[in-house]
Motif scaffolding. Structure first.
Motif, PDB file in Angstrom:
ATOM      1  N   GLY A  11      41.161  20.810 -19.688  1.00  0.00           N
ATOM      2  CA  GLY A  11      41.797  20.219 -20.867  1.00  0.00           C
ATOM      3  C   GLY A  11      40.973  19.061 -21.425  1.00  0.00           C
ATOM      4  O   GLY A  11      40.831  18.922 -22.647  1.00  0.00           O
ATOM      5  N   ILE A  12      40.434  18.234 -20.549  1.00  0.00           N
ATOM      6  CA  ILE A  12      39.567  17.133 -20.968  1.00  0.00           C
ATOM      7  C   ILE A  12      38.335  17.694 -21.675  1.00  0.00           C
ATOM      8  O   ILE A  12      37.939  17.214 -22.743  1.00  0.00           O
ATOM      9  CB  ILE A  12      39.164  16.262 -19.757  1.00  0.00           C
ATOM     10  N   PHE A  13      37.730  18.707 -21.077  1.00  0.00           N
ATOM     11  CA  PHE A  13      36.542  19.329 -21.665  1.00  0.00           C
ATOM     12  C   PHE A  13      36.874  19.899 -23.042  1.00  0.00           C
ATOM     13  O   PHE A  13      36.133  19.696 -24.010  1.00  0.00           O
ATOM     14  CB  PHE A  13      36.029  20.438 -20.731  1.00  0.00           C
ATOM     15  N   HIS A  14      38.010  20.583 -23.141  1.00  0.00           N
ATOM     16  CA  HIS A  14      38.434  21.190 -24.407  1.00  0.00           C
ATOM     17  C   HIS A  14      38.672  20.125 -25.484  1.00  0.00           C
ATOM     18  O   HIS A  14      38.349  20.334 -26.658  1.00  0.00           O
ATOM     19  CB  HIS A  14      39.694  22.032 -24.195  1.00  0.00           C
ATOM     20  N   THR A  15      39.224  18.979 -25.091  1.00  0.00           N
ATOM     21  CA  THR A  15      39.418  17.888 -26.046  1.00  0.00           C
ATOM     22  C   THR A  15      38.078  17.427 -26.607  1.00  0.00           C
ATOM     23  O   THR A  15      37.943  17.197 -27.814  1.00  0.00           O
ATOM     24  CB  THR A  15      40.168  16.709 -25.389  1.00  0.00           C
ATOM     25  N   GLY A  16      37.072  17.324 -25.751  1.00  0.00           N
ATOM     26  CA  GLY A  16      35.729  16.965 -26.220  1.00  0.00           C
ATOM     27  C   GLY A  16      35.196  17.965 -27.222  1.00  0.00           C
ATOM     28  O   GLY A  16      34.625  17.585 -28.256  1.00  0.00           O
ATOM     29  N   VAL A  17      35.398  19.251 -26.946  1.00  0.00           N
ATOM     30  CA  VAL A  17      34.939  20.309 -27.858  1.00  0.00           C
ATOM     31  C   VAL A  17      35.658  20.213 -29.202  1.00  0.00           C
ATOM     32  O   VAL A  17      35.029  20.303 -30.266  1.00  0.00           O
ATOM     33  CB  VAL A  17      35.143  21.706 -27.234  1.00  0.00           C
ATOM     34  N   THR A  18      36.964  20.007 -29.166  1.00  0.00           N
ATOM     35  CA  THR A  18      37.751  19.933 -30.397  1.00  0.00           C
ATOM     36  C   THR A  18      37.288  18.785 -31.286  1.00  0.00           C
ATOM     37  O   THR A  18      37.077  18.959 -32.495  1.00  0.00           O
ATOM     38  CB  THR A  18      39.246  19.776 -30.067  1.00  0.00           C
ATOM     39  N   TYR A  19      37.119  17.615 -30.693  1.00  0.00           N
ATOM     40  CA  TYR A  19      36.677  16.468 -31.477  1.00  0.00           C
ATOM     41  C   TYR A  19      35.239  16.627 -31.950  1.00  0.00           C
ATOM     42  O   TYR A  19      34.899  16.192 -33.056  1.00  0.00           O
ATOM     43  CB  TYR A  19      36.860  15.171 -30.684  1.00  0.00           C
ATOM     44  N   GLN A  20      34.394  17.239 -31.149  1.00  0.00           N
ATOM     45  CA  GLN A  20      33.019  17.469 -31.582  1.00  0.00           C
ATOM     46  C   GLN A  20      32.982  18.418 -32.777  1.00  0.00           C
ATOM     47  O   GLN A  20      32.253  18.184 -33.741  1.00  0.00           O
ATOM     48  CB  GLN A  20      32.157  18.018 -30.445  1.00  0.00           C
ATOM     49  N   THR A  21      33.765  19.479 -32.719  1.00  0.00           N
ATOM     50  CA  THR A  21      33.810  20.434 -33.834  1.00  0.00           C
ATOM     51  C   THR A  21      34.289  19.757 -35.116  1.00  0.00           C
ATOM     52  O   THR A  21      33.680  19.905 -36.180  1.00  0.00           O
ATOM     53  CB  THR A  21      34.739  21.613 -33.490  1.00  0.00           C
ATOM     54  N   THR A  22      35.366  19.006 -35.006  1.00  0.00           N
ATOM     55  CA  THR A  22      35.930  18.317 -36.166  1.00  0.00           C
ATOM     56  C   THR A  22      34.908  17.378 -36.800  1.00  0.00           C
ATOM     57  O   THR A  22      34.736  17.357 -38.024  1.00  0.00           O
ATOM     58  CB  THR A  22      37.183  17.518 -35.757  1.00  0.00           C
ATOM     59  N   HIS A  23      34.206  16.631 -35.970  1.00  0.00           N
ATOM     60  CA  HIS A  23      33.295  15.630 -36.511  1.00  0.00           C
ATOM     61  C   HIS A  23      31.930  16.209 -36.873  1.00  0.00           C
ATOM     62  O   HIS A  23      31.189  15.590 -37.645  1.00  0.00           O
ATOM     63  CB  HIS A  23      33.243  14.423 -35.579  1.00  0.00           C
ATOM     64  N   ALA A  24      31.625  17.405 -36.385  1.00  0.00           N
ATOM     65  CA  ALA A  24      30.457  18.126 -36.909  1.00  0.00           C
ATOM     66  C   ALA A  24      30.707  18.457 -38.374  1.00  0.00           C
ATOM     67  O   ALA A  24      29.825  18.281 -39.230  1.00  0.00           O
ATOM     68  CB  ALA A  24      30.205  19.400 -36.105  1.00  0.00           C
ATOM     69  N   LEU A  25      31.917  18.911 -38.673  1.00  0.00           N
ATOM     70  CA  LEU A  25      32.277  19.205 -40.063  1.00  0.00           C
ATOM     71  C   LEU A  25      32.308  17.934 -40.911  1.00  0.00           C
ATOM     72  O   LEU A  25      31.916  17.949 -42.084  1.00  0.00           O
ATOM     73  CB  LEU A  25      33.624  19.925 -40.127  1.00  0.00           C
ATOM     74  N   ALA A  26      32.745  16.826 -40.311  1.00  0.00           N
ATOM     75  CA  ALA A  26      32.750  15.555 -41.039  1.00  0.00           C
ATOM     76  C   ALA A  26      31.317  15.138 -41.392  1.00  0.00           C
ATOM     77  O   ALA A  26      31.070  14.627 -42.495  1.00  0.00           O
ATOM     78  CB  ALA A  26      33.434  14.472 -40.208  1.00  0.00           C
ATOM     79  N   LEU A  27      30.374  15.362 -40.488  1.00  0.00           N
ATOM     80  CA  LEU A  27      28.967  15.050 -40.775  1.00  0.00           C
ATOM     81  C   LEU A  27      28.428  15.908 -41.920  1.00  0.00           C
ATOM     82  O   LEU A  27      27.686  15.414 -42.780  1.00  0.00           O
ATOM     83  CB  LEU A  27      28.113  15.249 -39.517  1.00  0.00           C
ATOM     84  N   VAL A  28      28.803  17.176 -41.932  1.00  0.00           N
ATOM     85  CA  VAL A  28      28.376  18.059 -43.030  1.00  0.00           C
ATOM     86  C   VAL A  28      28.985  17.558 -44.343  1.00  0.00           C
ATOM     87  O   VAL A  28      28.299  17.518 -45.381  1.00  0.00           O
ATOM     88  CB  VAL A  28      28.759  19.527 -42.743  1.00  0.00           C
ATOM     89  N   LEU A  29      30.236  17.153 -44.311  1.00  0.00           N
ATOM     90  CA  LEU A  29      30.888  16.609 -45.504  1.00  0.00           C
ATOM     91  C   LEU A  29      30.149  15.373 -46.012  1.00  0.00           C
ATOM     92  O   LEU A  29      29.887  15.243 -47.205  1.00  0.00           O
ATOM     93  CB  LEU A  29      32.353  16.266 -45.211  1.00  0.00           C
ATOM     94  N   VAL A  30      29.810  14.470 -45.103  1.00  0.00           N
ATOM     95  CA  VAL A  30      29.077  13.262 -45.496  1.00  0.00           C
ATOM     96  C   VAL A  30      27.740  13.644 -46.126  1.00  0.00           C
ATOM     97  O   VAL A  30      27.345  13.088 -47.164  1.00  0.00           O
ATOM     98  CB  VAL A  30      28.877  12.320 -44.283  1.00  0.00           C
ATOM     99  N   ALA A  31      27.035  14.603 -45.520  1.00  0.00           N
ATOM    100  CA  ALA A  31      25.746  15.039 -46.077  1.00  0.00           C
ATOM    101  C   ALA A  31      25.920  15.569 -47.499  1.00  0.00           C
ATOM    102  O   ALA A  31      25.122  15.239 -48.391  1.00  0.00           O
ATOM    103  CB  ALA A  31      25.121  16.109 -45.179  1.00  0.00           C
TER     104      ALA A  31
END
Length: 124
Positions: free
Chosen positions: A36-56
Motif C-alpha cells: 500500500g505504501i509503494f502504491h501510494t508512491g506510484v499514485t502520487y508520482q503519476t499525478t505529478h508527472a502529469l502536473a509537470l507536463v501541464l507546467v511545460a
C-alpha cells in the motif's frame, strides 16, 4: 520549458514501470501494508508527472512566469522526496524515512499553490 516536459515524461514512464513492478514482482515479497505504501508512491508520482507536463505546456504560453517554473521544480522535487521515500520505506522497512515524506508533500502543496496563483493572475 522542455526540461519539465522531459521530467514529466520520464516520471510518467517510471510510475507505470514501478506500478507494474509493485503489482507483479513485489506482490509475493512485501506485506499488504508495504504494498500500500509503494502504491501510494506510484499514485502520487503519476499525478505529478502529469502536473509537470501541464507546467511545460503552460510555459509555452507564459514563458516568463517564474511562478510556473517554481511550480515545476516543486513538483519534480516533491516527487523525488515523497514517492522516493515511500518506495524506499516499503522495500527496506526503514521507518525513519516516513519522516522525510511530508517534505515532499509540502513541495506538492507549494507547486499546486503556485499553479493556482498563476491561474489567478492570468484570469484576472
Amino acid at each position: 520549458m522542455k526540461l519539465f516536459l522531459l521530467l514529466g515524461s520520464i516520471s510518467g514512464f517510471l510510475s507505470v514501470a514501478l506500478g507494474a513492478f509493485g503489482a507483479h514482482a513485489l506482490k509475493e515479497k512485501l506485506d499488504e501494508y508495504s504494498l500500500g505504501i509503494f502504491h501510494t508512491g506510484v499514485t502520487y508520482q503519476t499525478t505529478h508527472a502529469l502536473a509537470l507536463v501541464l507546467v511545460a505546456l503552460l510555459l509555452k504560453w507564459y514563458p516568463d512566469s517564474s511562478g510556473l517554473v517554481w511550480a515545476g521544480w516543486c513538483f519534480a522535487a516533491g516527487t523525488l522526496i515523497f514517492s522516493g521515500s515511500l518506495y524506499t520505506l516499503a522495500m527496506t522497512g526503514i521507518k525513519v524515512l516516513g519522516a522525510i515524506t511530508p517534505i515532499g508533500g509540502v513541495l506538492f502543496l507549494a507547486g499546486w499553490a503556485l499553479l493556482a496563483i498563476h491561474a489567478w493572475k492570468v484570469v484576472s
